[in-house]
Motif scaffolding. Structure first.
Motif, PDB file in Angstrom:
ATOM      1  N   MET A  29       0.817  -1.214   0.000  1.00 45.60           N
ATOM      2  CA  MET A  29       0.000   0.000   0.000  1.00 45.60           C
ATOM      3  C   MET A  29       0.851   1.265   0.000  1.00 45.60           C
ATOM      4  O   MET A  29       0.502   2.252  -0.654  1.00 45.60           O
ATOM      5  CB  MET A  29      -0.952   0.006   1.199  1.00 45.60           C
ATOM      6  CG  MET A  29      -1.966   1.125   1.153  1.00 45.60           C
ATOM      7  SD  MET A  29      -3.044   1.079  -0.324  1.00 45.60           S
ATOM      8  CE  MET A  29      -4.207  -0.196   0.176  1.00 45.60           C
ATOM      9  N   ARG A  60      -9.059  -2.950   2.444  1.00 44.63           N
ATOM     10  CA  ARG A  60      -7.819  -2.177   2.457  1.00 44.63           C
ATOM     11  C   ARG A  60      -8.065  -0.670   2.502  1.00 44.63           C
ATOM     12  O   ARG A  60      -7.122   0.111   2.460  1.00 44.63           O
ATOM     13  CB  ARG A  60      -6.966  -2.517   1.224  1.00 44.63           C
ATOM     14  CG  ARG A  60      -6.651  -3.993   1.039  1.00 44.63           C
ATOM     15  CD  ARG A  60      -5.551  -4.208   0.025  1.00 44.63           C
ATOM     16  NE  ARG A  60      -4.241  -3.905   0.599  1.00 44.63           N
ATOM     17  CZ  ARG A  60      -3.110  -3.814  -0.118  1.00 44.63           C
ATOM     18  NH1 ARG A  60      -3.154  -3.977  -1.434  1.00 44.63           N
ATOM     19  NH2 ARG A  60      -1.975  -3.550   0.460  1.00 44.63           N
ATOM     20  N   PHE A  64      -5.348   2.339   3.115  1.00 44.70           N
ATOM     21  CA  PHE A  64      -5.083   3.354   2.083  1.00 44.70           C
ATOM     22  C   PHE A  64      -5.131   4.755   2.686  1.00 44.70           C
ATOM     23  O   PHE A  64      -4.252   5.584   2.437  1.00 44.70           O
ATOM     24  CB  PHE A  64      -6.096   3.241   0.950  1.00 44.70           C
ATOM     25  CG  PHE A  64      -5.992   4.363  -0.053  1.00 44.70           C
ATOM     26  CD1 PHE A  64      -5.021   4.335  -1.040  1.00 44.70           C
ATOM     27  CD2 PHE A  64      -6.842   5.459   0.011  1.00 44.70           C
ATOM     28  CE1 PHE A  64      -4.894   5.388  -1.945  1.00 44.70           C
ATOM     29  CE2 PHE A  64      -6.733   6.503  -0.885  1.00 44.70           C
ATOM     30  CZ  PHE A  64      -5.755   6.467  -1.866  1.00 44.70           C
TER      31      PHE A  64
END
Length: 233
Positions: A29, A60, A64
């Protein structure tokens, strides 16, 4: 174009459209954000091919947001005095962006400032850190219009096929970016989606290739080749 043709007036066609960034399920990420954030923060997002929204795996999304906040703070320490970040170009555009943000919030979006939860930006203060938006829906202006500024909606998906279908169901993007090291997913994106330009694990740089042949040059070359073929038939 019709009116211009009647008067033999030259015109310039400016392509538009929302430019998505797809983040896959496996890419690191911090790496994905480091490639994305440059394109979004360059000129405070006021570039036609700047990332316009993010397609992120649902599980996710929090990662993020935190990665974006970390990267933004590292890129622009002492934000208010930092000379590397642009402001919104004029009051008209700042007012437009404030109205777009307010419209999203009134319809249920949640705001995550790139500088943690800084006070709500206003049109009077034209220097905005990126405003990340979650829980966005199609009836919001931020998902209907080209943003051209420091707003970044996040759309979540359950599987990669769903992400592709989301883009296919909408007008073709001006630019399309994929953050993935998966060869199969890269092939899926480049063969199943249409866009004015594409980038893999980068944003914006595809328009910086000044030595790439233009569409006009390619058309001219094709015309010459066709003429030569006819000449020698």
């Amino acid at each position: 174009m019709f009116a211009a043709a009647d008067n033999l007036t030259p015109v310039t066609l400016e392509l538009g459209g929302k430019s998505p960034v797809i983040i896959d399920d496996q890419i690191d990420m911090d790496v994905a954000v480091s490639r994305l954030i440059y394109g979004k923060c360059l000129n405070a997002g006021q570039i036609c091919v700047a990332p316009d929204y993010v397609l992120c795996p649902e599980h996710r999304q929090e990662a993020f947001i935190h990665a974006y906040q970390r990267a933004f703070r590292a890129m622009y320490p002492d934000f208010e005095a930092n000379q590397d970040y642009s402001q919104i170009i004029n009051q008209t555009q700042a007012t437009r962006l404030e109205a777009t943000l307010q419209d999203a919030l009134e319809k249920g979006a949640r705001r995550w400032c790139a500088l943690d939860q800084e006070a709500m930006p206003t049109a009077e203060k034209r220097r905005w850190p990126t405003q990340l938006l979650t829980h966005v829906t199609d009836d919001m202006r931020v998902m209907q219009e080209e943003i051209f500024g420091p707003l970044l909606p996040i759309v979540t998906y359950q599987n990669f096929t769903e992400a592709l279908a989301y883009i296919q169901a909408r007008p073709r993007p001006l630019a399309l970016y994929l953050m993935s090291n998966d060869t199969e997913k890269r092939t899926q994106v480049t063969t199943q989606l249409h866009a004015g330009g594409m980038g893999i694990n980068e944003t914006v740089f595809h328009v910086a290739a000044e030595d790439a042949p233009s569409a006009a040059l390619a058309t001219l070359a094709w015309g010459i080749i066709t003429a030569l073929k006819l000449l020698y038939l």
